[in-house]
Enzyme design. Structure first.
Site, mmCIF file in Angstrom:
data_model
loop_
_atom_site.group_PDB
_atom_site.id
_atom_site.type_symbol
_atom_site.label_atom_id
_atom_site.label_comp_id
_atom_site.label_asym_id
_atom_site.label_seq_id
_atom_site.Cartn_x
_atom_site.Cartn_y
_atom_site.Cartn_z
ATOM 1 N N CYS A 175 0.827 -1.199 0.000
ATOM 2 C CA CYS A 175 0.000 0.000 0.000
ATOM 3 C C CYS A 175 0.863 1.251 0.000
ATOM 4 O O CYS A 175 2.010 1.250 0.451
ATOM 5 C CB CYS A 175 -0.949 -0.014 1.191
ATOM 6 S SG CYS A 175 -0.213 0.554 2.724
ATOM 7 N N LEU A 176 0.302 2.330 -0.504
ATOM 8 C CA LEU A 176 1.065 3.566 -0.659
ATOM 9 C C LEU A 176 1.504 4.155 0.680
ATOM 10 O O LEU A 176 2.516 4.864 0.746
ATOM 11 C CB LEU A 176 0.222 4.587 -1.424
ATOM 12 C CG LEU A 176 -0.097 4.205 -2.883
ATOM 13 C CD1 LEU A 176 -1.124 5.166 -3.465
ATOM 14 C CD2 LEU A 176 1.168 4.181 -3.737
#
Length: 275
Positions: A175-176
């Site tokens: 995930c970012l």
């Protein structure tokens, strides 16, 4: 529905049948996508549904990938907001940020399902520092790949057997929020900029690995060794100039290009992390 082949696929099919009706948390990565495809082909839409959380922390490409696969294979797919951005414990970005992310995700999925929630965790993940696994345990989430003894290489091999070679070759892309150094508050506009920069770099350089990290000093792009070597010192300068021209949000902030280091945005007691 298909009959389970012998061997590892048969073990996985047996685990899924034991789960009964379930929803799969599908992130858009090779693990959850392969599990979803196999489960759908084995059990059908009556027993298996897929749920994808749309969030500022999820790369746009991942959501697009899930949508395409759902249409192609006829999945029963639902998109939801897991709600982690309303959780200040998550937004503060502590060492165990993933615990709060997964707690929100699995709680949301549990409310949508009368059965179990399944994840794409594989046996290789068990050696990493993953607070999200503690959240999964608290909420009774099952991990079919772990129960069937699938490592990451087994998952990629499964994707190839399913006729999904592009998925089998998909690089890891956590995930970012994993790009933001521990302790720096998670902001939606920051994650959007990180995603935009990484997408631009993938289109421009086609690297094996790219991460755009946010540290107190500014943004640092990490590239795999082969891409970095091909770029050279002059190429780095041109790339930095191009990025500053393309992304005005970088004005007044440091921006550099360096070698990829796994989990380098993580600052804490644990040293083995994904990202």
């Amino acid at each position: 529905m298909t009959e389970a082949p012998p061997g590892s696929d048969g073990r996985l099919a047996a685990v899924l049948r034991d789960c009964g009706s379930a929803v799969i948390a599908v992130s858009g990565g090779v693990d959850s996508m392969s599990l979803s495809s196999f489960a759908h082909r084995t059990l059908g839409s009556d027993r298996i549904r897929m749920v994808h959380a749309v969030s500022p922390a999820v790369p746009t490409a991942a959501t697009d990938r899930v949508r395409r696969q759902a249409i192609h294979e006829g999945w029963s797919l639902r998109l939801v907001d897991a709600g982690e951005f309303a959780d200040e414990r998550y937004r503060a970005n502590p060492v165990d940020r993933c615990f709060f992310c997964k707690s929100n995700l699995y709680s949301a999925l549990s409310r949508l399902s009368d059965g179990l929630v399944l994840s794409g965790t594989n046996t290789d993940d068990l050696g990493d520092y993953r607070p999200g696994l503690a959240a999964a345990e608290e909420l009774g989430v099952r991990h079919p790949f772990v129960e069937a003894g699938f490592a990451k290489s087994d998952v990629r091999a499964l994707a190839r057997r399913l006729g999904l070679p592009d998925l089998a070759a998909l690089p890891a892309s956590p995930c970012l929020s994993s790009r933001v150094e521990t302790g720096i508050r998670i902001e939606a506009d920051t994650l959007q900029l990180i995603d935009d920069i990484e997408t631009w770099l993938r289109d421009r350089l086609e690297p094996e690995t790219v991460r755009c990290r946010l540290r107190p000093q500014g943004f640092f792009v990490e590239l795999d060794a082969a891409t970095l070597q091909a770029l050279g010192s002059e190429g780095r300068v041109r790339l930095i100039r191009g990025a500053r021209s393309r992304f005005p949000e970088l004005a007044g902030r440091a921006f550099a290009v360096e070698a990829y280091r796994r989990g380098s945005a993580f600052v804490g007691d644990k040293q083995v992390v994904n990202g």
